[in-house]
Motif scaffolding. Sequence first.
Motif, PDB file in Angstrom:
ATOM      1  N   SER A   2      -5.140 -12.612  -8.872  1.00 15.64           N
ATOM      2  CA  SER A   2      -6.292 -12.606  -9.771  1.00 15.64           C
ATOM      3  C   SER A   2      -5.917 -11.858 -11.050  1.00 15.64           C
ATOM      4  O   SER A   2      -4.871 -11.231 -11.120  1.00 15.64           O
ATOM      5  N   GLU A   6      -4.623  -8.542  -8.088  1.00 15.45           N
ATOM      6  CA  GLU A   6      -4.915  -8.360  -6.671  1.00 15.45           C
ATOM      7  C   GLU A   6      -4.774  -9.702  -5.952  1.00 15.45           C
ATOM      8  O   GLU A   6      -5.366 -10.707  -6.366  1.00 15.45           O
ATOM      9  N   GLU A  10      -5.322  -8.921  -0.215  1.00 14.14           N
ATOM     10  CA  GLU A  10      -5.790  -7.588  -0.620  1.00 14.14           C
ATOM     11  C   GLU A  10      -7.292  -7.604  -0.884  1.00 14.14           C
ATOM     12  O   GLU A  10      -8.000  -6.664  -0.559  1.00 14.14           O
ATOM     13  N   ARG A  11      -7.749  -8.694  -1.537  1.00 15.44           N
ATOM     14  CA  ARG A  11      -9.170  -8.746  -1.871  1.00 15.44           C
ATOM     15  C   ARG A  11     -10.015  -8.805  -0.599  1.00 15.44           C
ATOM     16  O   ARG A  11     -11.027  -8.128  -0.468  1.00 15.44           O
ATOM     17  N   ARG A  14     -10.205  -5.451   0.904  1.00 17.79           N
ATOM     18  CA  ARG A  14     -11.113  -4.590   0.141  1.00 17.79           C
ATOM     19  C   ARG A  14     -12.567  -4.910   0.477  1.00 17.79           C
ATOM     20  O   ARG A  14     -13.399  -4.024   0.657  1.00 17.79           O
ATOM     21  N   GLU A  15     -12.859  -6.226   0.605  1.00 18.11           N
ATOM     22  CA  GLU A  15     -14.236  -6.612   0.893  1.00 18.11           C
ATOM     23  C   GLU A  15     -14.666  -6.160   2.297  1.00 18.11           C
ATOM     24  O   GLU A  15     -15.781  -5.680   2.492  1.00 18.11           O
TER      25      GLU A  15
END
Lengths: 203, 203
Positions: A2, A6, A10-11, A14-15
Motif C-alpha cells: 500500500s 504496508e 501486515e495490514r 494490524r486489523e
Amino acid sequence: MSPTGEGLRERRRRETRQEIHAAALRLARRHGFDKVTIEMISTEAGVSPRTFFNYFPNKEAAAVFGPRELSSEAAAAFVAAGPARPGEVLRDLTRLLLRQLAESPPERRDMHDIFALAHEHPGVLAAMLAQFDTFRTGVAATVAERMGRQPDDEVPNLIASVALTAVRTGLERWSRDEPVDGEDSPVPYVERSVALLHTLLAP
Amino acid sequence: MSPTGEGLRERRRRETRQEIHAAALRLARRHGFDKVTIEMISTEAGVSPRTFFNYFPNKEAAAVFGPRELSSEAAAAFVAAGPARPGEVLRDLTRLLLRQLAESPPERRDMHDIFALAHEHPGVLAAMLAQFDTFRTGVAATVAERMGRQPDDEVPNLIASVALTAVRTGLERWSRDEPVDGEDSPVPYVERSVALLHTLLAP
C-alpha cells in the motif's frame, strides 16, 4: 504494498490486533475490567484464545494497546534527512509524531478509558508503561540512526524521552477534557505540551 | 526524630527494605535471577517470607528497589519556597534531586545490575518502570503543591517528567561506564544530562 509501505499480511495483523484491543475495552466498560477474561475477549473479537496469545501476552496488554513504532516510511524519511543539531532533530521528531497522530488519531473515549484503567489497576499501568517504553526505545534507535550514534547513546535517548513525554502528557489531558463540537483532535493538546516544554527549558 | 526528620520506626523499615533488596541482587548475581525465589531472598536477608511481602509484592520489585519519594524535609523546603516561573521550579527540583543523589548515592554496581536485569527480564523492566512512575507521580504532586496547582495538572507533570528523565538517563550512563579512580559519583552524569536537555530545547 500500500502507499504506506504496508503489505496485505501486515495490514490484516494490524486489523486483528486492533479488533482484539477494541473488544477488551468494550468488555471492560460493560462488565468491569476484573470480570473480563481472555476467553471473553477472544469470543467478542471472533478469534480463538490461541490467536489472542499470538497478539498479546495477557488482557492488560490487550486493553492498553497503542502504537509501538513509527510508521516505517515516516521513519525512513526522518533518518534520510541526515545528521543535524540535537534541537533540530527533536523538532523534526515532534513533527513526525504529530503527523502520525493526525493521520491515525486514537478515539478520545478509548484513551480516556485506558488512562482510567491504568489508574485503577497496577497491572494495566505496568502494561501501559512497558508499551510506552518499547515505543521510546524504538524511537531512540531511529533518532540514533539519523545522528550516526549508538542506540543506547544518551542524546538520542533524551530526544526520544522528551518528545514522548510531550505526547503522553498531551494525550492524557485531551482524554480528560470534555469534547468540544467540531474539534476533537489530540494534536493541539500535544502541540501545547511541546510548547510548554520549550518554555520550561528556555534560558 | 533524626536530623532528616525520620523516626526510629521509619529508619528500621528503610533498613529492612534495603537489606531485602541487597539480598535479592546478591542472589541474582550468584545464581541468575530466574533461579532466585522469595524464600531464598528471605533467608538471605534474615526475614520471614511474610515479612518479605510486607515490603515487596514480588522478587522483581525487590530487585529494582530504589527511592520512591523525595525526603520529606527536602520536599517541605522546596514547597515552602513558593510559586515561581516553571523554568525556575524545574531548576530547583533538579538541584534537589542532585542533592539527594549526592547525599545517598546508589552503588554503581547495583545500578548496573538493575539496568541489566531490566534489559533481560520483562518483569523486572515492568517493576522498574512502575517504580519510576510512582516516584514521578509523587514528585509531580510536590511540584503542584508548590505552584498551587492540581496534582494532575500538565505543568507540574511535565516538570517532574523532564527532571526524572535527566536522572534516569544520567544514572543509566553512569552505571555502564567504567569506574575512574577517586571519582565514582553519579552526580556529574546527571548534571550532564540536565545540561543536554537545556541544549535540546534552547531556541
